[in-house]
Write a protein that holds these residues in place. Structure first.
Motif, short mmCIF file in Angstrom:
data_model
loop_
_atom_site.label_atom_id
_atom_site.label_comp_id
_atom_site.label_asym_id
_atom_site.label_seq_id
_atom_site.Cartn_x
_atom_site.Cartn_y
_atom_site.Cartn_z
N ARG A 87 0.86 -1.19 0.00
CA ARG A 87 0.00 0.00 0.00
C ARG A 87 0.89 1.24 0.00
N LEU A 88 0.59 2.18 -0.89
CA LEU A 88 1.32 3.45 -0.94
C LEU A 88 0.85 4.31 0.23
N ALA A 89 1.74 4.53 1.20
CA ALA A 89 1.36 5.20 2.44
C ALA A 89 1.72 6.69 2.47
N ALA A 90 2.76 7.08 1.75
CA ALA A 90 3.17 8.49 1.73
C ALA A 90 4.00 8.73 0.47
N VAL A 91 4.01 9.99 0.02
CA VAL A 91 4.76 10.36 -1.19
C VAL A 91 5.68 11.53 -0.88
N GLU A 92 6.53 11.84 -1.84
CA GLU A 92 7.53 12.90 -1.68
C GLU A 92 6.95 14.14 -1.00
N GLY A 93 7.75 14.70 -0.08
CA GLY A 93 7.36 15.92 0.61
C GLY A 93 6.54 15.71 1.88
N GLU A 94 5.96 14.53 2.04
CA GLU A 94 5.17 14.28 3.25
C GLU A 94 6.10 14.03 4.42
N GLU A 95 5.69 14.49 5.61
CA GLU A 95 6.51 14.32 6.80
C GLU A 95 6.34 12.93 7.39
N MET A 96 7.45 12.28 7.63
CA MET A 96 7.45 10.95 8.22
C MET A 96 7.72 11.09 9.71
N ALA A 101 10.35 7.94 20.12
CA ALA A 101 10.50 9.35 20.52
C ALA A 101 11.87 9.93 20.18
N GLU A 102 12.92 9.09 20.21
CA GLU A 102 14.28 9.61 19.96
C GLU A 102 14.52 9.92 18.48
N LEU A 103 13.67 9.45 17.59
CA LEU A 103 13.84 9.73 16.15
C LEU A 103 13.05 10.97 15.75
N GLN A 104 13.72 11.87 15.05
CA GLN A 104 13.06 13.08 14.59
C GLN A 104 12.27 12.81 13.31
N SER A 105 11.25 13.64 13.10
CA SER A 105 10.49 13.51 11.86
C SER A 105 11.35 14.04 10.71
#
Length: 188
Positions: A87-96, A101-105
């Motif tokens: 499933r395509l969940a996100a595309v270029e430019g979208e914030e992951m 908690a220790e990982l930044q978006s």
């Protein structure tokens, strides 16, 4: 003038070749990575396989692909031509955003997307998707799954984004013979 005239037959020939190519291809899905959306019978029959019709995208781009689409893709982890369905969940430019908690978006880079398995019963470490291989180059996408068939009585359009469903209706009308597609055959 002569240069233009000399290339016109070539351009016409290439145009005819492009319009004569099929817009779809058949693949077979085994395994439980896309349950419950696809191949749901695998939960009771480990050998279950579902026949899928894929709308091909020779030059995939985010003008044709949308978040929520079920896509067939070349695995970035395999030197072989291994095809995955995710499933395509996100595309270029979208914030992951991570659950950790220790990982930044971070934003998905241009030309990259995030694909996920549907199987909620699997841990992230048990499936091959963007959680294991990271962002996927859009060029790895072969096409969008537009129709699925478990049997001659269990079949139908694959759930995709509203935009994709509308765009794919014309392709299904032009290329899908449901009776022929769902007829029994060797699913290998």
């Amino acid at each position: 003038m002569q240069t233009t005239t000399a290339t016109l037959p070539t351009a016409v020939q290439k145009g005819l070749e492009a319009y004569s190519k099929e817009l779809t291809s058949v693949i077979y899905l085994s395994g439980a990575a896309m349950v419950p959306a696809l191949n749901a019978k695998v939960t009771t029959d480990a050998s279950a396989v579902e026949k899928l019709l894929v709308r091909l995208f020779p030059r995939p781009s985010f003008k044709d692909l949308y978040v929520g689409d079920t896509v067939a893709l070349q695995s970035p982890l395999s030197a072989e031509q291994q095809v995955l369905v995710r499933r395509l969940a996100a595309v270029e430019g979208e914030e992951m955003v991570s659950d950790e908690a220790e990982l930044q978006s971070w934003p998905l880079p241009e030309g990259q997307c995030w694909v996920l398995s549907e199987a909620e019963s699997f841990k992230a470490s048990e499936v091959i998707d963007s959680r294991s291989f990271g962002p996927l180059p859009v060029e790895n996408i072969i096409g969008r799954v537009v129709y699925q068939c478990q049997s001659p009585t269990e079949h139908g359009p694959t759930a995709n984004s509203d935009q994709a469903m509308a765009e794919d209706a014309v392709v299904l009308d032009a290329e899908l013979d449901v009776e022929k597609f769902c007829a029994s055959d060797n699913q290998t």
